[in-house]
Design an enzyme around this catalytic site. Sequence first.
Site, mmCIF file in Angstrom:
data_model
loop_
_atom_site.group_PDB
_atom_site.id
_atom_site.type_symbol
_atom_site.label_atom_id
_atom_site.label_comp_id
_atom_site.label_asym_id
_atom_site.label_seq_id
_atom_site.Cartn_x
_atom_site.Cartn_y
_atom_site.Cartn_z
ATOM 1 N N SER A 99 49.903 -18.417 -30.230
ATOM 2 C CA SER A 99 49.103 -17.495 -31.032
ATOM 3 C C SER A 99 49.194 -16.111 -30.395
ATOM 4 O O SER A 99 48.848 -15.945 -29.228
ATOM 5 C CB SER A 99 47.657 -18.005 -31.046
ATOM 6 O OG SER A 99 46.821 -17.119 -31.749
ATOM 7 N N LYS A 128 52.459 -17.647 -34.283
ATOM 8 C CA LYS A 128 51.323 -17.311 -35.156
ATOM 9 C C LYS A 128 50.871 -15.901 -34.806
ATOM 10 O O LYS A 128 50.587 -15.598 -33.653
ATOM 11 C CB LYS A 128 50.201 -18.319 -34.929
ATOM 12 C CG LYS A 128 48.815 -17.909 -35.401
ATOM 13 C CD LYS A 128 47.856 -19.097 -35.360
ATOM 14 C CE LYS A 128 46.502 -18.720 -34.784
ATOM 15 N NZ LYS A 128 45.575 -19.880 -34.749
ATOM 16 N N LYS A 169 48.090 -12.944 -35.216
ATOM 17 C CA LYS A 169 46.736 -12.611 -35.635
ATOM 18 C C LYS A 169 46.829 -11.389 -36.545
ATOM 19 O O LYS A 169 47.555 -10.433 -36.240
ATOM 20 C CB LYS A 169 45.881 -12.291 -34.401
ATOM 21 C CG LYS A 169 45.571 -13.514 -33.558
ATOM 22 C CD LYS A 169 44.648 -14.471 -34.309
ATOM 23 C CE LYS A 169 44.116 -15.545 -33.380
ATOM 24 N NZ LYS A 169 43.165 -16.443 -34.073
ATOM 25 N N ASP A 214 46.997 -15.698 -38.900
ATOM 26 C CA ASP A 214 45.598 -16.127 -38.799
ATOM 27 C C ASP A 214 44.708 -14.892 -38.904
ATOM 28 O O ASP A 214 44.796 -13.989 -38.074
ATOM 29 C CB ASP A 214 45.375 -16.837 -37.458
ATOM 30 C CG ASP A 214 43.966 -17.414 -37.313
ATOM 31 O OD1 ASP A 214 43.163 -17.299 -38.269
ATOM 32 O OD2 ASP A 214 43.672 -17.978 -36.243
ATOM 33 N N GLU A 218 46.070 -18.662 -42.334
ATOM 34 C CA GLU A 218 44.897 -19.351 -41.783
ATOM 35 C C GLU A 218 43.627 -18.529 -41.979
ATOM 36 O O GLU A 218 43.586 -17.348 -41.610
ATOM 37 C CB GLU A 218 45.163 -19.609 -40.281
ATOM 38 C CG GLU A 218 44.050 -20.331 -39.540
ATOM 39 C CD GLU A 218 44.439 -20.620 -38.076
ATOM 40 O OE1 GLU A 218 45.641 -20.516 -37.734
ATOM 41 O OE2 GLU A 218 43.549 -20.942 -37.276
ATOM 42 N N ASP A 254 40.403 -23.035 -40.801
ATOM 43 C CA ASP A 254 39.997 -23.249 -39.412
ATOM 44 C C ASP A 254 38.464 -23.230 -39.395
ATOM 45 O O ASP A 254 37.814 -24.288 -39.496
ATOM 46 C CB ASP A 254 40.635 -22.140 -38.542
ATOM 47 C CG ASP A 254 40.161 -22.097 -37.097
ATOM 48 O OD1 ASP A 254 39.220 -22.819 -36.741
ATOM 49 O OD2 ASP A 254 40.719 -21.312 -36.302
ATOM 50 N N LYS A 260 40.199 -28.460 -34.503
ATOM 51 C CA LYS A 260 39.715 -28.083 -33.168
ATOM 52 C C LYS A 260 38.512 -28.965 -32.885
ATOM 53 O O LYS A 260 37.517 -28.913 -33.625
ATOM 54 C CB LYS A 260 39.252 -26.620 -33.142
ATOM 55 C CG LYS A 260 40.354 -25.590 -33.222
ATOM 56 C CD LYS A 260 39.770 -24.192 -33.135
ATOM 57 C CE LYS A 260 40.815 -23.135 -33.378
ATOM 58 N NZ LYS A 260 40.215 -21.798 -33.561
ATOM 59 N N GLY A 276 43.580 -24.140 -30.989
ATOM 60 C CA GLY A 276 43.207 -23.951 -29.587
ATOM 61 C C GLY A 276 42.125 -22.910 -29.474
ATOM 62 O O GLY A 276 41.870 -22.148 -30.418
HETATM 63 O O1 OSB Z 1 41.304 -18.720 -34.630
HETATM 64 O O2 OSB Z 1 42.681 -20.056 -33.798
HETATM 65 C C1 OSB Z 1 41.818 -19.197 -33.643
HETATM 66 C C2 OSB Z 1 41.460 -18.353 -29.934
HETATM 67 C C3 OSB Z 1 40.096 -18.217 -29.829
HETATM 68 C C4 OSB Z 1 39.313 -18.353 -30.950
HETATM 69 C C5 OSB Z 1 39.915 -18.644 -32.195
HETATM 70 C C6 OSB Z 1 41.288 -18.797 -32.292
HETATM 71 C C7 OSB Z 1 42.067 -18.612 -31.152
HETATM 72 C C8 OSB Z 1 43.528 -18.660 -31.174
HETATM 73 C C9 OSB Z 1 44.248 -18.970 -29.871
HETATM 74 O O3 OSB Z 1 44.206 -18.388 -32.122
HETATM 75 C C10 OSB Z 1 44.651 -20.389 -29.806
HETATM 76 C C11 OSB Z 1 45.080 -20.796 -28.410
HETATM 77 O O4 OSB Z 1 46.197 -20.451 -28.026
HETATM 78 O O5 OSB Z 1 44.290 -21.447 -27.708
HETATM 79 MG MG MG Z 2 42.163 -19.711 -36.322
#
Ligand code: OSB
Ligand code: MG
Length: 368
Positions: free
Chosen positions: A135, A161, A163, A189, A214, A239, A263, A291
Amino acid sequence: MKLQAVELRRIAMPLVRPFRTSFGVQTSRDVLLVHVVSDESEGWGECVALAAPVYSSEYVDGTHSVLRDYLVPRLLAQPDVTARSVAPTLADVLGHRMAKAALETAVLDAELRAHGMSFGTYIGAVRTEVECGVSVGIAESVDLLLEEVGEYVEAGYRRIKLKIEPGWDIDPVRAVRETFGADLPLQVDANTAYDASTSPRLEALDEFGLLLIEQPFAEDDLHQHAVLARRIRTSICLDESIVSARAAADAVRLGACSIINVKAGRMGGYLESVRVHDVCDALGVPVWCGGMLETGIGRAANVALAALPNFRLPGDTSASDRYYAEDITEPFVLQDGMLPVPTSPGMGVEPRLDLLESLTQSIETLRP
Ligand code: OSB
Ligand code: MG
């Protein structure tokens, strides 16, 4: 098992690089670890709540407080505790799923260690290694983003992915596609950053062949997700909205998503996560493992979860060095874009106690 003590330990873990999302920047994690000691064994669970209530309503001080004052005392009062008994015992406390998940995970780790069984075996893992994605946070510029994505592609990650937020979406996606080609598995995302007025920007992403978009809209706005899903070819993945197996089934039946990010913290534990996996499998909806910037303790369980058969897309289960210079377990090291599923009893990792001591900010021990 009879629980003898539950320790709530807070540690400070600096991230190797700042992680910017539509809800803010994180430069380190304030991690709450739950350590349970029973008459048979010990176990660990990692609470995934962030420092502030910006991803969901939970935050680390709040999870600490509800564990100390409401959740742990209920478990300590039980004559016999099993992982399956945790959720029913805590059910009269509403919400607080991340706090409950950490406690259930610690109990499950202890129980499985007592039986000499790995978590993967317990849940029915069908793989010995899992495909990993990464991510990538919102960057200072498109050039810096391309540099960062290049490093991860070079490292072997099997999916990227990005953001996104309104204004950081079409240009970065186009630039990544132009630089790394149409075959790079790519998804985005939004962490709820869009609404009906900015939704046309998401429709404009439809031409880039993304694996999925996402959580573009608010957690409680399934309708807006269903509207977008009908207008574009790209799959919608949820999510934040999916907090239980029931929520997953409802969202799918409403047409709000066709893929789900699992998650365990958000769903109140790994046992509910397995039920989400199962109901999605029955509905023909693939899932993947999300994650929350976990340390090795949380990562170990995520990697095992991702070895269930309906985890059909690479997860945000990145290697330890994507997050931390030094992990609190043996580091997870990417091998050909994959991480190995732990096979030792319990979650399969040992915290490095010396290192843990040096990172510890506070410890609170609760007893019956
Ligand atoms: O939205 O998936 C998410 C991290 C913290 C809070 C929300 C998210 C995330 C990530 C990172 O996208 C995922 C990871 O590498 O742990
Ligand atoms: Mg997410």
